[in-house]
Design a protein around this motif. Structure first.
Motif, mmCIF file in Angstrom:
data_model
loop_
_atom_site.group_PDB
_atom_site.id
_atom_site.type_symbol
_atom_site.label_atom_id
_atom_site.label_comp_id
_atom_site.label_asym_id
_atom_site.label_seq_id
_atom_site.Cartn_x
_atom_site.Cartn_y
_atom_site.Cartn_z
ATOM 1 N N UNK A 15 -12.866 75.597 -0.218
ATOM 2 C CA UNK A 15 -13.808 75.040 -1.183
ATOM 3 C C UNK A 15 -13.369 73.644 -1.633
ATOM 4 N N UNK A 16 -12.069 73.478 -1.864
ATOM 5 C CA UNK A 16 -11.534 72.191 -2.284
ATOM 6 C C UNK A 16 -11.828 71.119 -1.242
ATOM 7 N N UNK A 17 -11.540 71.421 0.026
ATOM 8 C CA UNK A 17 -11.759 70.432 1.071
ATOM 9 C C UNK A 17 -13.242 70.183 1.310
ATOM 10 N N UNK A 18 -14.078 71.208 1.127
ATOM 11 C CA UNK A 18 -15.519 71.016 1.247
ATOM 12 C C UNK A 18 -16.011 70.055 0.167
ATOM 13 N N UNK A 19 -15.543 70.274 -1.067
ATOM 14 C CA UNK A 19 -15.951 69.388 -2.168
ATOM 15 C C UNK A 19 -15.450 67.966 -1.951
ATOM 16 N N UNK A 20 -14.222 67.810 -1.465
ATOM 17 C CA UNK A 20 -13.688 66.474 -1.159
ATOM 18 C C UNK A 20 -14.534 65.789 -0.100
ATOM 19 N N UNK A 21 -14.931 66.537 0.922
ATOM 20 C CA UNK A 21 -15.748 65.964 1.984
ATOM 21 C C UNK A 21 -17.108 65.534 1.440
ATOM 22 N N UNK A 22 -17.715 66.366 0.582
ATOM 23 C CA UNK A 22 -19.011 66.012 0.002
ATOM 24 C C UNK A 22 -18.884 64.775 -0.886
ATOM 25 N N UNK A 23 -17.783 64.681 -1.626
ATOM 26 C CA UNK A 23 -17.533 63.513 -2.470
ATOM 27 C C UNK A 23 -17.393 62.246 -1.623
ATOM 28 N N UNK A 24 -16.655 62.352 -0.528
ATOM 29 C CA UNK A 24 -16.486 61.202 0.362
ATOM 30 C C UNK A 24 -17.815 60.785 0.978
ATOM 31 N N UNK A 25 -18.622 61.758 1.365
ATOM 32 C CA UNK A 25 -19.925 61.437 1.954
ATOM 33 C C UNK A 25 -20.849 60.761 0.945
ATOM 34 N N UNK A 26 -20.825 61.226 -0.304
ATOM 35 C CA UNK A 26 -21.674 60.597 -1.313
ATOM 36 C C UNK A 26 -21.215 59.176 -1.616
ATOM 37 N N UNK A 27 -19.889 58.943 -1.632
ATOM 38 C CA UNK A 27 -19.378 57.583 -1.826
ATOM 39 C C UNK A 27 -19.767 56.683 -0.654
ATOM 40 N N UNK A 28 -19.685 57.216 0.554
ATOM 41 C CA UNK A 28 -20.074 56.451 1.736
ATOM 42 C C UNK A 28 -21.542 56.088 1.689
ATOM 43 N N UNK A 29 -22.374 57.040 1.295
ATOM 44 C CA UNK A 29 -23.808 56.781 1.195
ATOM 45 C C UNK A 29 -24.100 55.716 0.141
ATOM 46 N N UNK A 30 -23.458 55.826 -1.019
ATOM 47 C CA UNK A 30 -23.657 54.832 -2.075
ATOM 48 C C UNK A 30 -23.200 53.454 -1.608
ATOM 49 N N UNK A 31 -22.086 53.402 -0.906
ATOM 50 C CA UNK A 31 -21.574 52.141 -0.387
ATOM 51 C C UNK A 31 -22.559 51.529 0.613
ATOM 52 N N UNK A 45 -25.792 52.038 0.742
ATOM 53 C CA UNK A 45 -26.977 51.572 0.008
ATOM 54 C C UNK A 45 -26.708 50.248 -0.687
ATOM 55 N N UNK A 46 -25.525 50.103 -1.278
ATOM 56 C CA UNK A 46 -25.159 48.841 -1.914
ATOM 57 C C UNK A 46 -25.103 47.714 -0.892
ATOM 58 N N UNK A 47 -24.538 47.992 0.260
ATOM 59 C CA UNK A 47 -24.452 46.983 1.309
ATOM 60 C C UNK A 47 -25.847 46.596 1.813
ATOM 61 N N UNK A 48 -26.725 47.579 1.924
ATOM 62 C CA UNK A 48 -28.107 47.318 2.335
ATOM 63 C C UNK A 48 -28.793 46.386 1.335
#
Length: 106
Positions: free
Chosen positions: A59-75, A77-80
């Motif tokens: 569960x911990x690693x799943x949450x970390x992965x989801x957090x990383x994916x959301x940061x990547x997506x936000x990044x 979008x900002x770059x776009x």
């Protein structure tokens, strides 16, 4: 006999190895496995606590992965937005230069 699963593991890509060669791992949290380290005293003991600890770890690693994916997506979008604004600025500069060129021709 033991070399057959090892040879089969080499045939599959790395992403498929876990699914195809899971017999070496055993069930998560069921105690120390065949593959080396047990992952701590609770997981080595196995039983309900070992399974619970394995579930928490997953569960911990799943949450970390989801957090990383959301940061990547936000990044992304900002770059776009940044590049979209740069395109707009360049288009305005082109218009200004075209107007300047027209005025110089007259």
């Amino acid at each position: 006999m033991n070399s057959l699963p090892r040879a089969a593991c080499r045939l599959y890509p790395s992403s498929m190895r876990i699914a195809k060669c899971s017999s070496q791992l055993g069930d998560l949290g069921s105690g120390a496995g065949k593959g080396g380290g047990g992952g701590g005293s609770i997981r080595e003991a196995g039983g309900a606590f070992g399974k619970q600890e394995a579930a928490r770890e997953e569960e911990y690693f799943y949450k970390k992965q989801q957090e990383q994916l959301s940061k990547l997506k936000a990044n992304q979008l900002d770059e776009y937005d940044f590049h979209k604004q740069r395109i707009k600025d360049h288009e305005e500069a082109i218009k200004r230069h075209k107007a300047l060129m027209k005025s110089l021709k007259k």
